[in-house]
Design a protein around this motif. Sequence first.
Motif, PDB file in Angstrom:
ATOM      1  N   GLY A   1       0.847  -1.257   0.066  1.00 31.99           N
ATOM      2  CA  GLY A   1      -0.024   0.219  -0.045  1.00 31.99           C
ATOM      3  C   GLY A   1       0.646   1.430  -0.022  1.00 31.99           C
ATOM      4  N   GLY A   2       2.195   1.064   0.091  1.00 27.97           N
ATOM      5  CA  GLY A   2       2.903   2.451   0.105  1.00 27.97           C
ATOM      6  C   GLY A   2       2.971   2.994  -1.463  1.00 27.97           C
ATOM      7  N   GLY A   3       3.336   4.092  -1.338  1.00 29.24           N
ATOM      8  CA  GLY A   3       3.504   4.727  -2.755  1.00 29.24           C
ATOM      9  C   GLY A   3       3.863   6.327  -2.543  1.00 29.24           C
ATOM     10  N   SER A   4       3.373   7.073  -3.312  1.00 29.30           N
ATOM     11  CA  SER A   4       3.597   8.500  -3.575  1.00 29.30           C
ATOM     12  C   SER A   4       2.398   9.274  -3.057  1.00 29.30           C
ATOM     13  CB  SER A   4       4.524   8.885  -4.741  1.00 29.30           C
ATOM     14  OG  SER A   4       5.647   8.344  -4.845  1.00 29.30           O
ATOM     15  N   ALA A   5       2.375  10.304  -2.444  1.00 28.56           N
ATOM     16  CA  ALA A   5       1.019  11.010  -2.292  1.00 28.56           C
ATOM     17  C   ALA A   5       1.496  12.567  -2.215  1.00 28.56           C
ATOM     18  CB  ALA A   5       0.446  10.960  -1.000  1.00 28.56           C
ATOM     19  N   GLN A   6       0.499  13.578  -2.445  1.00 28.37           N
ATOM     20  CA  GLN A   6       0.936  14.894  -2.094  1.00 28.37           C
ATOM     21  C   GLN A   6       0.750  15.069  -0.671  1.00 28.37           C
ATOM     22  OE1 GLN A   6       1.529  17.239  -4.380  1.00 28.37           O
ATOM     23  NE2 GLN A   6       2.070  15.982  -5.990  1.00 28.37           N
ATOM     24  N   ALA A   7       1.165  16.289  -0.284  1.00 27.27           N
ATOM     25  CA  ALA A   7       0.960  16.835   1.233  1.00 27.27           C
ATOM     26  C   ALA A   7      -0.627  16.903   1.097  1.00 27.27           C
ATOM     27  CB  ALA A   7       1.537  17.901   1.539  1.00 27.27           C
ATOM     28  N   GLY A   8      -1.273  16.395   2.209  1.00 35.39           N
ATOM     29  CA  GLY A   8      -2.718  16.601   2.539  1.00 35.39           C
ATOM     30  C   GLY A   8      -3.486  15.354   1.897  1.00 35.39           C
ATOM     31  N   GLY A   9      -2.798  14.379   1.347  1.00 32.66           N
ATOM     32  CA  GLY A   9      -3.359  13.451   0.715  1.00 32.66           C
ATOM     33  C   GLY A   9      -3.478  12.173   1.711  1.00 32.66           C
ATOM     34  N   SER A  10      -3.768  11.058   1.010  1.00 37.42           N
ATOM     35  CA  SER A  10      -4.105   9.815   1.822  1.00 37.42           C
ATOM     36  C   SER A  10      -3.489   8.544   1.316  1.00 37.42           C
ATOM     37  CB  SER A  10      -5.541   9.348   2.166  1.00 37.42           C
ATOM     38  OG  SER A  10      -6.330  10.484   2.884  1.00 37.42           O
ATOM     39  N   LEU A  11      -3.033   7.842   2.386  1.00 39.39           N
ATOM     40  CA  LEU A  11      -2.518   6.313   1.741  1.00 39.39           C
ATOM     41  C   LEU A  11      -3.201   5.218   2.684  1.00 39.39           C
ATOM     42  CD1 LEU A  11       0.928   6.947   0.667  1.00 39.39           C
ATOM     43  CD2 LEU A  11      -0.850   6.142  -0.700  1.00 39.39           C
ATOM     44  N   ARG A  12      -3.385   4.184   2.461  1.00 41.46           N
ATOM     45  CA  ARG A  12      -3.695   2.986   3.307  1.00 41.46           C
ATOM     46  C   ARG A  12      -2.594   1.830   3.217  1.00 41.46           C
ATOM     47  NH1 ARG A  12      -9.054  -0.933   4.242  1.00 41.46           N
ATOM     48  NH2 ARG A  12      -8.084  -1.818   2.319  1.00 41.46           N
ATOM     49  N   LEU A  13      -1.926   1.604   4.388  1.00 36.07           N
ATOM     50  CA  LEU A  13      -1.056   0.399   4.142  1.00 36.07           C
ATOM     51  C   LEU A  13      -1.651  -0.714   4.937  1.00 36.07           C
ATOM     52  CD1 LEU A  13       2.143   2.176   5.779  1.00 36.07           C
ATOM     53  CD2 LEU A  13       1.417   2.278   3.400  1.00 36.07           C
ATOM     54  N   SER A  14      -1.115  -2.014   4.280  1.00 38.96           N
ATOM     55  CA  SER A  14      -1.807  -3.000   4.963  1.00 38.96           C
ATOM     56  C   SER A  14      -0.645  -3.975   5.311  1.00 38.96           C
ATOM     57  CB  SER A  14      -2.401  -3.999   3.665  1.00 38.96           C
ATOM     58  OG  SER A  14      -3.595  -3.258   3.383  1.00 38.96           O
ATOM     59  N   CYS A  15      -0.929  -4.763   6.245  1.00 44.05           N
ATOM     60  CA  CYS A  15       0.205  -5.730   6.724  1.00 44.05           C
ATOM     61  C   CYS A  15      -0.714  -7.053   7.038  1.00 44.05           C
ATOM     62  CB  CYS A  15       0.604  -5.215   8.046  1.00 44.05           C
ATOM     63  SG  CYS A  15       1.688  -6.362   9.152  1.00 44.05           S
ATOM     64  N   ALA A  16      -0.254  -7.928   6.020  1.00 43.79           N
ATOM     65  CA  ALA A  16      -0.849  -9.234   5.999  1.00 43.79           C
ATOM     66  C   ALA A  16       0.264 -10.435   6.674  1.00 43.79           C
ATOM     67  CB  ALA A  16      -1.208  -9.675   4.620  1.00 43.79           C
ATOM     68  N   ALA A  17      -0.516 -11.270   7.519  1.00 42.08           N
ATOM     69  CA  ALA A  17       0.289 -12.132   8.286  1.00 42.08           C
ATOM     70  C   ALA A  17       0.030 -13.587   7.735  1.00 42.08           C
ATOM     71  CB  ALA A  17       0.256 -11.903   9.544  1.00 42.08           C
ATOM     72  N   SER A  18       0.927 -14.341   7.990  1.00 43.57           N
ATOM     73  CA  SER A  18       0.644 -15.834   7.911  1.00 43.57           C
ATOM     74  C   SER A  18       0.165 -16.677   8.546  1.00 43.57           C
ATOM     75  CB  SER A  18       2.208 -16.387   7.139  1.00 43.57           C
ATOM     76  OG  SER A  18       3.152 -16.450   8.397  1.00 43.57           O
ATOM     77  N   GLU A  19       0.317 -16.065   9.868  1.00 43.34           N
ATOM     78  CA  GLU A  19      -0.255 -16.888  11.139  1.00 43.34           C
ATOM     79  C   GLU A  19      -1.544 -17.173  11.263  1.00 43.34           C
ATOM     80  OE1 GLU A  19       1.870 -18.573  13.262  1.00 43.34           O
ATOM     81  OE2 GLU A  19      -0.054 -19.167  14.189  1.00 43.34           O
ATOM     82  N   ARG A  20      -1.842 -18.504  11.587  1.00 46.36           N
ATOM     83  CA  ARG A  20      -3.360 -18.410  11.724  1.00 46.36           C
ATOM     84  C   ARG A  20      -3.902 -18.107  13.226  1.00 46.36           C
ATOM     85  NH1 ARG A  20      -3.818 -24.764  11.475  1.00 46.36           N
ATOM     86  NH2 ARG A  20      -1.968 -24.632  12.172  1.00 46.36           N
ATOM     87  N   THR A  21      -2.801 -17.965  14.057  1.00 49.84           N
ATOM     88  CA  THR A  21      -3.318 -17.554  15.506  1.00 49.84           C
ATOM     89  C   THR A  21      -2.879 -15.783  15.504  1.00 49.84           C
ATOM     90  OG1 THR A  21      -0.963 -17.879  16.362  1.00 49.84           O
ATOM     91  CG2 THR A  21      -2.845 -19.604  16.513  1.00 49.84           C
TER      92      THR A  21
END
Length: 123
Positions: free
Chosen positions: A8-28
């Motif tokens: 979800g990373g990338g470039s944005a202008q000041a005042g803009g928005s981004l959403r990062l995601s963190c996906a895990a492999s762990e069932r628990t």
Amino acid sequence: QVQLVESGGGSAQAGGSLRLSCAASERTFSNYAIAWFRQAPGKERIFVATISRRGNTLYADSVKGRFTISRDNARNTVYLQMNSLKPEDTALYYCAADQNGPGSSELGSYEYWGQGTQVTVSS
């Protein structure tokens, strides 16, 4: 062993928005506190936000009111919604996992780390 993959990373202008995601492999996954840290070039890795197993959240003062951390245990994923971005938010963003942890701001509390995703904010 938990594997964490940020996206979800990338470039944005000041005042803009981004959403990062963190996906895990762990069932628990639900047993882990998950945090976001960031590291700017030439600087130390610093705490951004964390969410406990129970959904309690903690934020760095620099992002409070602008960033929101959330988790979806059914998808084994934690999100970081970043609004009102500033050039000083530019950094490599890492997610980290702490098994059975309370959700700490201390870097040393986290046993597992992702490879990071770059966020660049231009003025």
